[in-house]
Design an enzyme around this catalytic site. Structure first.
Site, PDB file in Angstrom:
ATOM      1  N   CYS A 167       0.830  -1.201   0.000  1.00 20.80           N
ATOM      2  CA  CYS A 167       0.000   0.000   0.000  1.00 20.80           C
ATOM      3  C   CYS A 167       0.867   1.254   0.000  1.00 20.80           C
ATOM      4  O   CYS A 167       1.808   1.364   0.787  1.00 20.80           O
ATOM      5  CB  CYS A 167      -0.910   0.002   1.224  1.00 20.80           C
ATOM      6  SG  CYS A 167      -2.052   1.385   1.266  1.00 20.80           S
ATOM      7  N   GLY A 169      -2.453  -9.968   4.377  1.00 19.49           N
ATOM      8  CA  GLY A 169      -2.334 -10.099   2.934  1.00 19.49           C
ATOM      9  C   GLY A 169      -1.016 -10.723   2.530  1.00 19.49           C
ATOM     10  O   GLY A 169      -0.974 -11.858   2.055  1.00 19.49           O
ATOM     11  N   ARG A 170       0.080  -9.997   2.716  1.00 18.72           N
ATOM     12  CA  ARG A 170       1.400 -10.504   2.337  1.00 18.72           C
ATOM     13  C   ARG A 170       1.689 -11.860   2.967  1.00 18.72           C
ATOM     14  O   ARG A 170       2.215 -12.761   2.314  1.00 18.72           O
ATOM     15  CB  ARG A 170       2.481  -9.501   2.757  1.00 18.72           C
ATOM     16  CG  ARG A 170       3.916  -9.915   2.371  1.00 18.72           C
ATOM     17  CD  ARG A 170       4.947  -9.089   3.099  1.00 18.72           C
ATOM     18  NE  ARG A 170       4.826  -9.258   4.532  1.00 18.72           N
ATOM     19  CZ  ARG A 170       5.383 -10.261   5.215  1.00 18.72           C
ATOM     20  NH1 ARG A 170       6.098 -11.178   4.591  1.00 18.72           N
ATOM     21  NH2 ARG A 170       5.220 -10.346   6.508  1.00 18.72           N
ATOM     22  N   ARG A 223     -12.727   0.145  -4.377  1.00 17.03           N
ATOM     23  CA  ARG A 223     -12.135   0.199  -3.044  1.00 17.03           C
ATOM     24  C   ARG A 223     -11.716   1.615  -2.665  1.00 17.03           C
ATOM     25  O   ARG A 223     -11.637   1.962  -1.482  1.00 17.03           O
ATOM     26  CB  ARG A 223     -10.918  -0.744  -2.981  1.00 17.03           C
ATOM     27  CG  ARG A 223     -10.376  -0.923  -1.575  1.00 17.03           C
ATOM     28  CD  ARG A 223      -9.215  -1.912  -1.541  1.00 17.03           C
ATOM     29  NE  ARG A 223      -8.995  -2.360  -0.186  1.00 17.03           N
ATOM     30  CZ  ARG A 223      -8.251  -1.693   0.704  1.00 17.03           C
ATOM     31  NH1 ARG A 223      -7.680  -0.562   0.357  1.00 17.03           N
ATOM     32  NH2 ARG A 223      -8.103  -2.163   1.927  1.00 17.03           N
ATOM     33  N   GLU A 227      -2.651   3.462  -5.714  1.00 15.60           N
ATOM     34  CA  GLU A 227      -2.439   3.460  -4.274  1.00 15.60           C
ATOM     35  C   GLU A 227      -1.876   2.117  -3.814  1.00 15.60           C
ATOM     36  O   GLU A 227      -1.881   1.803  -2.618  1.00 15.60           O
ATOM     37  CB  GLU A 227      -3.744   3.775  -3.532  1.00 15.60           C
ATOM     38  CG  GLU A 227      -4.220   5.199  -3.730  1.00 15.60           C
ATOM     39  CD  GLU A 227      -5.364   5.576  -2.818  1.00 15.60           C
ATOM     40  OE1 GLU A 227      -5.276   5.300  -1.606  1.00 15.60           O
ATOM     41  OE2 GLU A 227      -6.353   6.146  -3.312  1.00 15.60           O
TER      42      GLU A 227
END
Length: 500
Positions: A318, A380-381, A417, A430
């Site tokens: 991000c 996430g990662r 989003r 983003e």
């Protein structure tokens, strides 16, 4: 005049837990990681409780139906990504709800004309050595044979050799009918010393595969998360644009919980979406976010969010803080929002769980987030590195990686989003497109992470997450303390090729 926070915002990497008294009961085997997923009233039980405090992120590169099944087996929930058509997302949800534990849908399929070279490429990509040979190469095509690593020798065969020349043909396979129970299938596997049993229908079309190794896995999945019909729980991401079409389809497909996927949740769009869902589907559970302070939490809690997601700009892919200058250090955001959650509970008697989303670099950061008050973590990662994530595994300079990209990247183009009610497009990125080191199976990695979590909790004298929040002692650390915390002033063995 603008409001200024008196203290700087901190990250998880700036904190450590200080050990507390550990009784003789404080052993990892006694630690419970159960945690509420959705809001509940004082004296009541939450409608959904996680067995481990981990959910997978609403991202194209993380959460599909395969991830959802794998994580539910370990006690967590995946939120299937919403940046796809309504029909595609609903189909993923449906596949999870119709999945029968132990019955695997084939995802490494080849045709009789597939070459050995192509088979090896598929093996490296999926990490699966058993491949179904179907007439049309689809998961449910007419079964013609099976290829395993025992069927070929790379050093003695041409890469152009076709599967039909070395596969084990259907006539030599042991198979069973589609209505065979798991217990019966396992008996056939053991009686015939098989590694895999294909289940076919009356037209010889492949329906499922039952693996010997899964027998042990099924016995070990003591924390698997299921509904009252013994189906795995699954979540799904939604947005604030097409909710009137998407929500009914996802609920009809069987989604157990929804979550509004947005980079910034302190908005009227989320209140409108929550109102629609609760008025039209009063039994539906839906989380919202993301926010980074008490005001944002209070807004979403009052609007009916069943949990609130915390974090802006802290994800590894991000770049919201970099491009827009908004966000907050994740540790400070979690501490502030969890304080607001506790105050809300005291005032209203309603407990609204907090999900920490982003900012996790090391496993111990997860335990820190939980000690600071988070009820569960969205990752996430962490999950993107595993076999079960939907991305490609690639080899770069001799090392395997998995692809990982943000929803705000040009690759995902998930404009919903980041929607602020304007044009249906991304004006700027983003998120980034990246690679993460391949880490193997979800089960193995989650097992190690949870072992660390339980061990740390024992060091703090806590046997459950509430005790951890109540007993935790946290300290800010200096930059030199961080250096001191790793290996230092030594030369590691691997620098010289390891031990002999």
């Amino acid at each position: 005049m603008a409001f200024y926070f008196k203290e700087p915002a901190h990250t998880f990497g700036e904190y450590l837990l200080v050990p507390g008294y550990s009784s003789d009961k404080c052993i990892p085997a006694n630690v419970s990681l159960k945690t509420p997923l959705v809001r509940f009233r004082k004296g009541e039980e939450p409608a959904i409780t996680l067995n481990i405090p981990m959910v997978s992120a609403i991202m194209q590169s993380v959460s599909d139906d395969n991830m959802a099944i794998a994580l539910a087996k370990e006690g967590g929930v995946s939120f299937i990504y919403g940046s796809q058509t309504v029909e595609q997302e609903a189909a993923m949800v449906s596949r999870v709800k119709h999945y029968k534990s132990g019955f695997v849908s084939s995802d490494s399929n080849i045709k009789p004309t597939t070459t050995l070279g192509e088979i090896l490429e598929l093996r490296d990509k999926t990490n699966h050595s058993t491949m179904a040979v179907t007439e049309d190469g689809t998961p449910t095509g007419k079964l013609l044979g099976i290829v395993t690593s025992r069927d070929y020798r790379v050093t003695r065969m041409s890469m152009d050799t076709q599967a039909k020349e070395f596969m084990t043909p259907f006539e030599k396979l042991v198979y069973a009918g589609v209505n065979t129970t798991l217990s019966e299938a396992n008996d056939i596997i053991w009686d015939n010393k098989l590694n895999m049993l294909p289940l076919i229908d009356k037209d010889q079309r492949l329906r499922y595969m039952v693996f010997r190794k899964d027998y042990t896995d099924n016995k070990e999945n003591t924390l698997e998360l299921t509904d009252s019909d013994k189906r795995y729980l699954v979540g799904a991401g939604i947005n604030t644009r097409d909710y009137a079409e998407r929500v009914p389809a996802l609920l009809k497909a069987g989604a157990d919980v929804l979550c509004i996927d947005s980079s910034e949740g302190f908005s009227e769009w989320q209140r409108i979406t929550l109102k629609y869902i609760h008025e039209n589907f009063p039994e539906a559970k839906v989380g919202a976010g993301n926010v980074v302070d008490a005001d944002g939490f209070r807004f979403l809690a009052d609007a009916g969010a069943d949990f609130v997601k915390v974090g802006i700009g802290g994800g590894s892919i991000c770049i919201t803080r970099e491009t827009k200058g908004i966000g907050r250090g994740q540790a400070t955001a979690v501490i502030d929002v969890c304080k607001a959650r506790d105050e809300y509970y005291e005032e209203t008697g309603v407990y609204v769980p907090v999900c920490s989303d982003g900012g996790i670099v090391h496993d111990y950061h997860m335990t820190l987030a939980l000690a600071m008050g988070a009820d569960f973590l969205m990752l996430g990662r962490y999950f993107s590195r595993f076999d079960e994530s939907p991305t490609n595994k690639i080899k770069l300079n001799g090392t395997y990686y998995k692809e990982y990209w943000g929803e705000g990247s040009n690759r995902a183009r998930n404009w919903q989003r980041y929607d602020l009610g304007g044009d249906k497009k991304l004006s700027f990125e983003e998120g980034v497109d990246s690679y993460v080191p391949y880490a193997g199976s979800l089960k193995d990695n989650v097992g190690v992470t949870l072992a660390k979590m339980r061990s740390t909790m024992c060091n703090c004298g806590a046997l459950n997450l509430k005790e951890l929040r109540d007993k935790a002692k946290l300290t800010l650390v200096s930059s030199t303390s961080i250096v001191e915390g790793g290996s230092h002033d030594v030369i590691l063995h691997e620098k010289f090729g390891g031990r002999n």
